[in-house]
Design a protein around this motif. Structure first.
Motif, PDB file in Angstrom:
ATOM      1  N   TRP A 162       0.861  -1.181   0.000  1.00 42.65           N
ATOM      2  CA  TRP A 162       0.000   0.000   0.000  1.00 42.65           C
ATOM      3  C   TRP A 162       0.895   1.227   0.000  1.00 42.65           C
ATOM      4  O   TRP A 162       1.696   1.415   0.918  1.00 42.65           O
ATOM      5  CB  TRP A 162      -0.912  -0.013   1.230  1.00 42.65           C
ATOM      6  CG  TRP A 162      -1.781   1.197   1.356  1.00 42.65           C
ATOM      7  CD1 TRP A 162      -1.615   2.230   2.226  1.00 42.65           C
ATOM      8  CD2 TRP A 162      -2.951   1.499   0.589  1.00 42.65           C
ATOM      9  NE1 TRP A 162      -2.612   3.160   2.048  1.00 42.65           N
ATOM     10  CE2 TRP A 162      -3.449   2.732   1.055  1.00 42.65           C
ATOM     11  CE3 TRP A 162      -3.623   0.848  -0.443  1.00 42.65           C
ATOM     12  CZ2 TRP A 162      -4.590   3.328   0.514  1.00 42.65           C
ATOM     13  CZ3 TRP A 162      -4.758   1.441  -0.968  1.00 42.65           C
ATOM     14  CH2 TRP A 162      -5.229   2.662  -0.490  1.00 42.65           C
ATOM     15  N   LEU A 163       0.789   2.072  -1.022  1.00 45.49           N
ATOM     16  CA  LEU A 163       1.571   3.303  -1.116  1.00 45.49           C
ATOM     17  C   LEU A 163       0.630   4.500  -1.019  1.00 45.49           C
ATOM     18  O   LEU A 163       0.158   5.026  -2.029  1.00 45.49           O
ATOM     19  CB  LEU A 163       2.355   3.361  -2.431  1.00 45.49           C
ATOM     20  CG  LEU A 163       3.623   2.547  -2.499  1.00 45.49           C
ATOM     21  CD1 LEU A 163       4.268   2.658  -3.877  1.00 45.49           C
ATOM     22  CD2 LEU A 163       4.619   2.963  -1.436  1.00 45.49           C
ATOM     23  N   TYR A 164       0.310   4.867   0.206  1.00 44.56           N
ATOM     24  CA  TYR A 164      -0.431   6.083   0.543  1.00 44.56           C
ATOM     25  C   TYR A 164      -1.890   6.091   0.085  1.00 44.56           C
ATOM     26  O   TYR A 164      -2.776   6.350   0.870  1.00 44.56           O
ATOM     27  CB  TYR A 164       0.301   7.335   0.049  1.00 44.56           C
ATOM     28  CG  TYR A 164       1.724   7.364   0.543  1.00 44.56           C
ATOM     29  CD1 TYR A 164       2.016   7.716   1.855  1.00 44.56           C
ATOM     30  CD2 TYR A 164       2.770   7.001  -0.277  1.00 44.56           C
ATOM     31  CE1 TYR A 164       3.328   7.704   2.330  1.00 44.56           C
ATOM     32  CE2 TYR A 164       4.078   6.987   0.187  1.00 44.56           C
ATOM     33  CZ  TYR A 164       4.352   7.342   1.485  1.00 44.56           C
ATOM     34  OH  TYR A 164       5.625   7.329   1.946  1.00 44.56           O
ATOM     35  N   ASP A 165      -2.134   5.832  -1.195  1.00 43.65           N
ATOM     36  CA  ASP A 165      -3.515   5.886  -1.694  1.00 43.65           C
ATOM     37  C   ASP A 165      -3.815   4.813  -2.745  1.00 43.65           C
ATOM     38  O   ASP A 165      -4.847   4.842  -3.393  1.00 43.65           O
ATOM     39  CB  ASP A 165      -3.812   7.270  -2.272  1.00 43.65           C
ATOM     40  CG  ASP A 165      -2.929   7.616  -3.461  1.00 43.65           C
ATOM     41  OD1 ASP A 165      -2.020   6.826  -3.807  1.00 43.65           O
ATOM     42  OD2 ASP A 165      -3.142   8.678  -4.062  1.00 43.65           O
ATOM     43  N   HIS A 166      -2.884   3.869  -2.924  1.00 44.92           N
ATOM     44  CA  HIS A 166      -3.090   2.808  -3.906  1.00 44.92           C
ATOM     45  C   HIS A 166      -2.157   1.632  -3.616  1.00 44.92           C
ATOM     46  O   HIS A 166      -1.159   1.775  -2.921  1.00 44.92           O
ATOM     47  CB  HIS A 166      -2.849   3.324  -5.332  1.00 44.92           C
ATOM     48  CG  HIS A 166      -1.420   3.700  -5.580  1.00 44.92           C
ATOM     49  ND1 HIS A 166      -0.832   4.841  -5.069  1.00 44.92           N
ATOM     50  CD2 HIS A 166      -0.444   3.072  -6.290  1.00 44.92           C
ATOM     51  CE1 HIS A 166       0.431   4.905  -5.456  1.00 44.92           C
ATOM     52  NE2 HIS A 166       0.682   3.845  -6.197  1.00 44.92           N
ATOM     53  N   TYR A 167      -2.513   0.491  -4.156  1.00 48.27           N
ATOM     54  CA  TYR A 167      -1.660  -0.694  -4.062  1.00 48.27           C
ATOM     55  C   TYR A 167      -0.737  -0.758  -5.275  1.00 48.27           C
ATOM     56  O   TYR A 167      -1.099  -0.302  -6.363  1.00 48.27           O
ATOM     57  CB  TYR A 167      -2.500  -1.976  -4.040  1.00 48.27           C
ATOM     58  CG  TYR A 167      -3.154  -2.243  -2.715  1.00 48.27           C
ATOM     59  CD1 TYR A 167      -2.441  -2.805  -1.665  1.00 48.27           C
ATOM     60  CD2 TYR A 167      -4.489  -1.936  -2.516  1.00 48.27           C
ATOM     61  CE1 TYR A 167      -3.040  -3.056  -0.444  1.00 48.27           C
ATOM     62  CE2 TYR A 167      -5.110  -2.193  -1.301  1.00 48.27           C
ATOM     63  CZ  TYR A 167      -4.376  -2.746  -0.267  1.00 48.27           C
ATOM     64  OH  TYR A 167      -4.980  -2.993   0.930  1.00 48.27           O
ATOM     65  N   VAL A 168       0.441  -1.365  -5.061  1.00 46.74           N
ATOM     66  CA  VAL A 168       1.346  -1.642  -6.180  1.00 46.74           C
ATOM     67  C   VAL A 168       1.694  -3.130  -6.175  1.00 46.74           C
ATOM     68  O   VAL A 168       1.773  -3.754  -5.113  1.00 46.74           O
ATOM     69  CB  VAL A 168       2.632  -0.793  -6.135  1.00 46.74           C
ATOM     70  CG1 VAL A 168       2.326   0.679  -6.345  1.00 46.74           C
ATOM     71  CG2 VAL A 168       3.415  -1.006  -4.855  1.00 46.74           C
ATOM     72  N   ASP A 169       1.863  -3.664  -7.353  1.00 41.87           N
ATOM     73  CA  ASP A 169       2.328  -5.041  -7.504  1.00 41.87           C
ATOM     74  C   ASP A 169       3.838  -5.062  -7.369  1.00 41.87           C
ATOM     75  O   ASP A 169       4.516  -4.096  -7.743  1.00 41.87           O
ATOM     76  CB  ASP A 169       1.947  -5.582  -8.881  1.00 41.87           C
ATOM     77  CG  ASP A 169       0.450  -5.651  -9.122  1.00 41.87           C
ATOM     78  OD1 ASP A 169      -0.323  -5.541  -8.142  1.00 41.87           O
ATOM     79  OD2 ASP A 169       0.057  -5.810 -10.291  1.00 41.87           O
ATOM     80  N   HIS A 170       4.382  -6.166  -6.862  1.00 40.99           N
ATOM     81  CA  HIS A 170       5.825  -6.336  -6.739  1.00 40.99           C
ATOM     82  C   HIS A 170       6.316  -7.463  -7.640  1.00 40.99           C
ATOM     83  O   HIS A 170       5.661  -8.502  -7.744  1.00 40.99           O
ATOM     84  CB  HIS A 170       6.220  -6.701  -5.309  1.00 40.99           C
ATOM     85  CG  HIS A 170       6.277  -5.554  -4.381  1.00 40.99           C
ATOM     86  ND1 HIS A 170       6.741  -5.668  -3.098  1.00 40.99           N
ATOM     87  CD2 HIS A 170       5.953  -4.243  -4.527  1.00 40.99           C
ATOM     88  CE1 HIS A 170       6.686  -4.495  -2.489  1.00 40.99           C
ATOM     89  NE2 HIS A 170       6.206  -3.617  -3.335  1.00 40.99           N
ATOM     90  N   ILE A 171       7.463  -7.251  -8.237  1.00 40.23           N
ATOM     91  CA  ILE A 171       8.192  -8.320  -8.914  1.00 40.23           C
ATOM     92  C   ILE A 171       9.175  -8.879  -7.898  1.00 40.23           C
ATOM     93  O   ILE A 171       9.820  -8.122  -7.163  1.00 40.23           O
ATOM     94  CB  ILE A 171       8.961  -7.797 -10.147  1.00 40.23           C
ATOM     95  CG1 ILE A 171       7.978  -7.356 -11.223  1.00 40.23           C
ATOM     96  CG2 ILE A 171       9.911  -8.860 -10.681  1.00 40.23           C
ATOM     97  CD1 ILE A 171       8.630  -6.887 -12.498  1.00 40.23           C
ATOM     98  N   ILE A 172       9.307 -10.200  -7.868  1.00 41.06           N
ATOM     99  CA  ILE A 172      10.291 -10.847  -7.003  1.00 41.06           C
ATOM    100  C   ILE A 172      11.434 -11.331  -7.887  1.00 41.06           C
ATOM    101  O   ILE A 172      11.219 -12.017  -8.887  1.00 41.06           O
ATOM    102  CB  ILE A 172       9.691 -12.030  -6.235  1.00 41.06           C
ATOM    103  CG1 ILE A 172       8.577 -11.536  -5.315  1.00 41.06           C
ATOM    104  CG2 ILE A 172      10.775 -12.759  -5.444  1.00 41.06           C
ATOM    105  CD1 ILE A 172       7.866 -12.637  -4.572  1.00 41.06           C
ATOM    106  N   TYR A 173      12.635 -10.932  -7.496  1.00 45.36           N
ATOM    107  CA  TYR A 173      13.860 -11.404  -8.130  1.00 45.36           C
ATOM    108  C   TYR A 173      14.608 -12.252  -7.116  1.00 45.36           C
ATOM    109  O   TYR A 173      14.597 -11.951  -5.921  1.00 45.36           O
ATOM    110  CB  TYR A 173      14.763 -10.233  -8.533  1.00 45.36           C
ATOM    111  CG  TYR A 173      14.195  -9.339  -9.593  1.00 45.36           C
ATOM    112  CD1 TYR A 173      14.359  -9.633 -10.938  1.00 45.36           C
ATOM    113  CD2 TYR A 173      13.507  -8.174  -9.259  1.00 45.36           C
ATOM    114  CE1 TYR A 173      13.843  -8.792 -11.920  1.00 45.36           C
ATOM    115  CE2 TYR A 173      12.994  -7.338 -10.228  1.00 45.36           C
ATOM    116  CZ  TYR A 173      13.166  -7.650 -11.557  1.00 45.36           C
ATOM    117  OH  TYR A 173      12.658  -6.821 -12.519  1.00 45.36           O
ATOM    118  N   GLY A 174      15.278 -13.303  -7.587  1.00 48.13           N
ATOM    119  CA  GLY A 174      16.058 -14.151  -6.695  1.00 48.13           C
ATOM    120  C   GLY A 174      17.434 -14.436  -7.261  1.00 48.13           C
ATOM    121  O   GLY A 174      17.612 -14.526  -8.482  1.00 48.13           O
TER     122      GLY A 174
END
Length: 181
Positions: A162-174
């Protein structure tokens, strides 16, 4: 004061209470720039807030058996940002790395140098088997780092932050220890 010199310009430094004001000033001067990707910035309002952050970071050293989880990044002696393991899983030997630079320090190759050094630290000193990076899909600058340094894109976590007023998707790198040269 523990400092690891990477080269003539960039060093990694253990957090110190004397750094609170300079660290605060960096955060405040870059706040609007950083708010696009970091969710905790509204909690920093006064120098005492960075004092608490530093106390917390120093307390993490006990958790790792004497090794810092996060450090300051210095550029030509100035605090430029920070890098660290937001989460360490000792049982599975996994570290999830996070990082940011102040706006004025962007585009100088600082984070690439710090990132490489911190990966070495994670694999060699902390004896991790795996290092992950979780970054917002739209954060192209932060995504470029693991992509350049041989991390594998492993998937997307929808509405991960949650970034203040919206959700963001995350990419996972390994990246596995055996893959790091």
């Amino acid at each position: 004061m523990l400092i690891h010199k990477i080269d003539d310009q960039v060093s990694l430094k253990l957090f110190n209470m004397d750094d609170a004001e300079e660290f605060f000033n960096l955060i405040i001067s870059s706040k609007e720039y950083l708010k696009k990707w970091l969710s905790w910035l509204n909690s920093i309002k006064e120098v005492k807030d960075t004092v608490e952050t530093i106390k917390s970071r120093l307390g993490e050293i006990e958790e790792t058996g004497g090794y810092p989880k996060s450090v300051l990044i210095l550029y030509e002696g100035e605090i430029a940002g920070t890098i660290g393991f937001n989460h360490l899983n000792k049982t599975n030997r996994i570290g999830v790395i996070g990082y940011w630079l102040g706006e004025e320090f962007q585009g100088k190759g600082i984070m690439t140098r710090a990132f490489k050094a911190f990966i070495n630290y994670g694999f060699k000193e902390l004896r991790l088997n795996r290092i992950e990076v979780r970054v917002a899909v739209e954060n192209k600058k932060s995504r470029a780092l693991p992509e350049r340094l041989g991390f594998t894109e492993e998937g997307i976590v929808r509405q991960a932050e949650w970034l203040y007023d919206h959700y963001v998707d995350h990419i996972i790198y390994g990246l596995l220890a055996e893959e790091w040269t």
